[in-house]
Design a protein around this motif. Structure first.
Motif, PDB file in Angstrom:
ATOM      1  N   HIS A   1       0.379   8.757  -6.049  1.00  0.00           N
ATOM      2  CA  HIS A   1      -0.160   9.986  -5.452  1.00  0.00           C
ATOM      3  C   HIS A   1      -0.135  11.154  -6.439  1.00  0.00           C
ATOM      4  O   HIS A   1      -1.133  11.869  -6.586  1.00  0.00           O
ATOM      5  CB  HIS A   1       0.625  10.344  -4.183  1.00  0.00           C
ATOM      6  CG  HIS A   1       0.069  11.542  -3.489  1.00  0.00           C
ATOM      7  ND1 HIS A   1      -1.045  11.476  -2.669  1.00  0.00           N
ATOM      8  CD2 HIS A   1       0.430  12.852  -3.501  1.00  0.00           C
ATOM      9  CE1 HIS A   1      -1.326  12.685  -2.214  1.00  0.00           C
ATOM     10  NE2 HIS A   1      -0.449  13.537  -2.702  1.00  0.00           N
ATOM     11  N   ASN A   2       0.980  11.351  -7.101  1.00  0.00           N
ATOM     12  CA  ASN A   2       1.065  12.527  -7.972  1.00  0.00           C
ATOM     13  C   ASN A   2       0.178  12.420  -9.216  1.00  0.00           C
ATOM     14  O   ASN A   2      -0.269  13.431  -9.745  1.00  0.00           O
ATOM     15  CB  ASN A   2       2.522  12.824  -8.341  1.00  0.00           C
ATOM     16  CG  ASN A   2       3.223  13.560  -7.202  1.00  0.00           C
ATOM     17  OD1 ASN A   2       2.560  14.178  -6.368  1.00  0.00           O
ATOM     18  ND2 ASN A   2       4.540  13.477  -7.140  1.00  0.00           N
ATOM     19  N   TYR A   3      -0.056  11.194  -9.685  1.00  0.00           N
ATOM     20  CA  TYR A   3      -1.040  11.028 -10.777  1.00  0.00           C
ATOM     21  C   TYR A   3      -2.420  11.488 -10.293  1.00  0.00           C
ATOM     22  O   TYR A   3      -3.136  12.210 -10.976  1.00  0.00           O
ATOM     23  CB  TYR A   3      -1.175   9.549 -11.164  1.00  0.00           C
ATOM     24  CG  TYR A   3      -0.129   9.019 -12.111  1.00  0.00           C
ATOM     25  CD1 TYR A   3      -0.143   9.383 -13.453  1.00  0.00           C
ATOM     26  CD2 TYR A   3       0.836   8.124 -11.683  1.00  0.00           C
ATOM     27  CE1 TYR A   3       0.795   8.879 -14.338  1.00  0.00           C
ATOM     28  CE2 TYR A   3       1.793   7.610 -12.554  1.00  0.00           C
ATOM     29  CZ  TYR A   3       1.757   7.995 -13.886  1.00  0.00           C
ATOM     30  OH  TYR A   3       2.686   7.494 -14.748  1.00  0.00           O
TER      31      TYR A   3
ATOM     32  N   HIS B   1      -7.968   2.910   0.968  1.00  0.00           N
ATOM     33  CA  HIS B   1      -7.428   2.005   1.996  1.00  0.00           C
ATOM     34  C   HIS B   1      -8.536   1.098   2.535  1.00  0.00           C
ATOM     35  O   HIS B   1      -8.345  -0.093   2.744  1.00  0.00           O
ATOM     36  CB  HIS B   1      -6.799   2.845   3.114  1.00  0.00           C
ATOM     37  CG  HIS B   1      -5.995   2.046   4.073  1.00  0.00           C
ATOM     38  ND1 HIS B   1      -6.368   1.866   5.378  1.00  0.00           N
ATOM     39  CD2 HIS B   1      -4.844   1.347   3.914  1.00  0.00           C
ATOM     40  CE1 HIS B   1      -5.475   1.110   5.987  1.00  0.00           C
ATOM     41  NE2 HIS B   1      -4.540   0.779   5.125  1.00  0.00           N
ATOM     42  N   ARG B   2      -9.715   1.686   2.727  1.00  0.00           N
ATOM     43  CA  ARG B   2     -10.846   0.896   3.248  1.00  0.00           C
ATOM     44  C   ARG B   2     -11.349  -0.114   2.221  1.00  0.00           C
ATOM     45  O   ARG B   2     -11.787  -1.197   2.574  1.00  0.00           O
ATOM     46  CB  ARG B   2     -12.013   1.834   3.590  1.00  0.00           C
ATOM     47  CG  ARG B   2     -11.829   2.525   4.913  1.00  0.00           C
ATOM     48  CD  ARG B   2     -13.146   3.197   5.325  1.00  0.00           C
ATOM     49  NE  ARG B   2     -12.862   4.188   6.338  1.00  0.00           N
ATOM     50  CZ  ARG B   2     -13.307   5.435   6.311  1.00  0.00           C
ATOM     51  NH1 ARG B   2     -14.072   5.848   5.328  1.00  0.00           N
ATOM     52  NH2 ARG B   2     -12.994   6.267   7.272  1.00  0.00           N
TER      53      ARG B   2
ATOM     54  N   GLN C   1      -6.268  13.182  -0.341  1.00  0.00           N
ATOM     55  CA  GLN C   1      -6.076  12.576   0.988  1.00  0.00           C
ATOM     56  C   GLN C   1      -7.336  11.787   1.386  1.00  0.00           C
ATOM     57  O   GLN C   1      -7.243  10.646   1.837  1.00  0.00           O
ATOM     58  CB  GLN C   1      -5.770  13.675   2.019  1.00  0.00           C
ATOM     59  CG  GLN C   1      -5.460  13.156   3.405  1.00  0.00           C
ATOM     60  CD  GLN C   1      -4.159  12.356   3.461  1.00  0.00           C
ATOM     61  OE1 GLN C   1      -3.114  12.833   3.045  1.00  0.00           O
ATOM     62  NE2 GLN C   1      -4.221  11.132   3.966  1.00  0.00           N
TER      63      GLN C   1
ATOM     64  N   PHE D   1       0.837  -1.207   0.000  1.00  0.00           N
ATOM     65  CA  PHE D   1       0.000   0.000   0.000  1.00  0.00           C
ATOM     66  C   PHE D   1       0.875   1.262   0.000  1.00  0.00           C
ATOM     67  O   PHE D   1       0.588   2.224  -0.716  1.00  0.00           O
ATOM     68  CB  PHE D   1      -0.970   0.008   1.185  1.00  0.00           C
ATOM     69  CG  PHE D   1      -2.032   1.053   1.031  1.00  0.00           C
ATOM     70  CD1 PHE D   1      -3.130   0.832   0.213  1.00  0.00           C
ATOM     71  CD2 PHE D   1      -1.925   2.282   1.681  1.00  0.00           C
ATOM     72  CE1 PHE D   1      -4.108   1.813   0.033  1.00  0.00           C
ATOM     73  CE2 PHE D   1      -2.885   3.260   1.500  1.00  0.00           C
ATOM     74  CZ  PHE D   1      -3.986   3.022   0.684  1.00  0.00           C
ATOM     75  N   ALA D   2       1.966   1.220   0.767  1.00  0.00           N
ATOM     76  CA  ALA D   2       2.877   2.374   0.789  1.00  0.00           C
ATOM     77  C   ALA D   2       3.486   2.596  -0.599  1.00  0.00           C
ATOM     78  O   ALA D   2       3.615   3.739  -1.053  1.00  0.00           O
ATOM     79  CB  ALA D   2       3.982   2.136   1.829  1.00  0.00           C
TER      80      ALA D   2
ATOM     81  N   TRP E   1      -7.475   8.586  -0.544  1.00  0.00           N
ATOM     82  CA  TRP E   1      -6.590   7.519  -0.027  1.00  0.00           C
ATOM     83  C   TRP E   1      -7.250   6.784   1.144  1.00  0.00           C
ATOM     84  O   TRP E   1      -7.119   5.570   1.281  1.00  0.00           O
ATOM     85  CB  TRP E   1      -5.225   8.074   0.407  1.00  0.00           C
ATOM     86  CG  TRP E   1      -4.262   8.272  -0.737  1.00  0.00           C
ATOM     87  CD1 TRP E   1      -3.616   9.424  -1.066  1.00  0.00           C
ATOM     88  CD2 TRP E   1      -3.821   7.291  -1.697  1.00  0.00           C
ATOM     89  NE1 TRP E   1      -2.826   9.232  -2.175  1.00  0.00           N
ATOM     90  CE2 TRP E   1      -2.936   7.928  -2.576  1.00  0.00           C
ATOM     91  CE3 TRP E   1      -4.119   5.937  -1.911  1.00  0.00           C
ATOM     92  CZ2 TRP E   1      -2.319   7.258  -3.640  1.00  0.00           C
ATOM     93  CZ3 TRP E   1      -3.516   5.265  -2.977  1.00  0.00           C
ATOM     94  CH2 TRP E   1      -2.626   5.928  -3.823  1.00  0.00           C
ATOM     95  N   ILE E   2      -7.965   7.532   1.986  1.00  0.00           N
ATOM     96  CA  ILE E   2      -8.654   6.881   3.115  1.00  0.00           C
ATOM     97  C   ILE E   2      -9.714   5.912   2.565  1.00  0.00           C
ATOM     98  O   ILE E   2      -9.804   4.765   2.996  1.00  0.00           O
ATOM     99  CB  ILE E   2      -9.284   7.956   4.043  1.00  0.00           C
ATOM    100  CG1 ILE E   2      -8.151   8.749   4.723  1.00  0.00           C
ATOM    101  CG2 ILE E   2     -10.198   7.311   5.093  1.00  0.00           C
ATOM    102  CD1 ILE E   2      -8.605  10.024   5.410  1.00  0.00           C
TER     103      ILE E   2
ATOM    104  N   VAL F   1       0.879   4.286  -2.759  1.00  0.00           N
ATOM    105  CA  VAL F   1       0.784   5.727  -2.461  1.00  0.00           C
ATOM    106  C   VAL F   1       1.971   6.459  -3.094  1.00  0.00           C
ATOM    107  O   VAL F   1       1.806   7.485  -3.759  1.00  0.00           O
ATOM    108  CB  VAL F   1       0.752   5.966  -0.934  1.00  0.00           C
ATOM    109  CG1 VAL F   1       0.909   7.451  -0.606  1.00  0.00           C
ATOM    110  CG2 VAL F   1      -0.555   5.430  -0.333  1.00  0.00           C
ATOM    111  N   GLN F   2       3.159   5.909  -2.893  1.00  0.00           N
ATOM    112  CA  GLN F   2       4.371   6.567  -3.381  1.00  0.00           C
ATOM    113  C   GLN F   2       4.323   6.782  -4.899  1.00  0.00           C
ATOM    114  O   GLN F   2       4.671   7.852  -5.393  1.00  0.00           O
ATOM    115  CB  GLN F   2       5.580   5.700  -3.028  1.00  0.00           C
ATOM    116  CG  GLN F   2       6.902   6.337  -3.384  1.00  0.00           C
ATOM    117  CD  GLN F   2       8.045   5.752  -2.579  1.00  0.00           C
ATOM    118  OE1 GLN F   2       8.065   4.550  -2.295  1.00  0.00           O
ATOM    119  NE2 GLN F   2       8.994   6.584  -2.208  1.00  0.00           N
ATOM    120  N   HIS F   3       3.855   5.789  -5.633  1.00  0.00           N
ATOM    121  CA  HIS F   3       3.910   5.865  -7.099  1.00  0.00           C
ATOM    122  C   HIS F   3       2.669   6.456  -7.738  1.00  0.00           C
ATOM    123  O   HIS F   3       2.722   6.887  -8.890  1.00  0.00           O
ATOM    124  CB  HIS F   3       4.199   4.479  -7.682  1.00  0.00           C
ATOM    125  CG  HIS F   3       5.610   4.049  -7.434  1.00  0.00           C
ATOM    126  ND1 HIS F   3       6.641   4.349  -8.292  1.00  0.00           N
ATOM    127  CD2 HIS F   3       6.174   3.404  -6.380  1.00  0.00           C
ATOM    128  CE1 HIS F   3       7.772   3.878  -7.795  1.00  0.00           C
ATOM    129  NE2 HIS F   3       7.520   3.302  -6.635  1.00  0.00           N
TER     130      HIS F   3
END
Lengths: 76, 200
Positions: free
Chosen positions: B28-30, B56-57, B49, B20-21, B52-53, B24-26
């Motif tokens: 997020h900017n897209y 994640h769920r 943001q 998951f990290a 992402w929550i 997010v890292q790859h």
């Protein structure tokens, strides 16, 4: 005979590699043989679209942690 | 990084935090770029943001019926639309209200009145590699109607296919094509003008 305006409207499909009917392809080809403005438009539109930036940078570790922390914060 | 690799998707579905990290890292900017084409910078950060929550769920329930990035982008677009609705705004995807940005370049009969300039596309100082022009393009994108900017972002900057864009925005293929044409035509006009004058 296609008008330049119509060629410009169809140019996006060419740039995107969309299939044109044989009739459309023939009409485009005939127009482009005769019209240097439209040839230039398509060549330059293609250069423009392919030069747009594609890959945004990944986040660094700190930025990633900050986002993950907010996801894990109580209430989420 | 191939986020659609079956092993990676399976790790995400199992709740693997490392995977998951990496996501997010790859990604997020897209996702931020997508949100920014609809919202102000601050609102876009908040929408992503919140997305992402939600991601994640829901990631355990991702069924792989679309590409993962399409699924992520859809969630961000929904968040952004929700935020716009709260502000009493909505993006209209019907392109009939605006004129083609190149319309003034043609004679009444539909042929060029004012043909495109010859752009300098070769060599180290090639037109499209110049920083000044990149600044002009960024400004042009900021001023572009949101519906055109979003379609351009998804298609030309993120490389999504047309069907995915139509499904995601719930609009017809012909409307996507018209919006994309207008967005590209605006950029074309900008570069053509820059070639002639050296200014935005």
């Amino acid at each position: 005979m296609l008008k330049c305006k119509e060629v410009v409207e169809k140019a996006d499909a060419l740039v995107d590699g969309m299939p044109l009917s044989w009739r459309e392809r023939l009409a485009m080809r005939l127009h482009l043989i005769m019209c240097h403005h439209c040839r230039r438009y398509i060549r330059q539109l293609n250069a423009l679209v392919t030069s747009l930036p594609h890959e945004p940078q990944p986040l660094d570790d700190e930025q990633t942690k900050r986002i993950l922390k907010k996801i894990d914060s109580p209430g989420n | 990084m191939d986020i659609d690799a079956p092993k990676f998707v399976a790790r995400l579905q199992r709740g693997d935090n490392t995977a998951f990290a990496q996501l997010v890292q790859h990604q997020h900017n897209y996702l931020l770029a997508t949100a920014r084409s609809m919202l102000s910078h601050a609102d876009a950060e908040e929408a992503v943001q919140d997305a992402w929550i939600a991601i994640h769920r829901a990631i355990g329930k991702f069924e792989g019926r679309s590409q993962l990035r399409t699924w992520l982008t859809r969630i961000v677009i929904n968040q952004a639309r929700m935020m716009l609705r709260k502000q009493g705004r909505e993006i209209q995807f019907d392109p009939t209200s605006e004129e083609d940005p190149l319309a003034h370049r043609f004679r009444e009969g539909g042929h060029w009145q004012d043909g495109p300039r010859q752009w300098d596309l070769g060599g180290p100082d090639a037109l499209l590699t110049r920083d000044e022009l990149r600044h002009c393009m960024a400004r042009c994108l900021e001023r572009m109607p949101e519906n055109q900017r979003l379609v351009l972002e998804l298609r030309d900057l993120q490389g999504m296919d047309f069907d995915a864009i139509c499904n995601m925005l719930d609009i017809s293929a012909s409307n996507v094509r018209v919006l994309l044409h207008r967005a590209r035509a605006r950029l074309f006009e900008l570069v053509d003008h820059f070639q002639e004058t050296g200014e935005c």
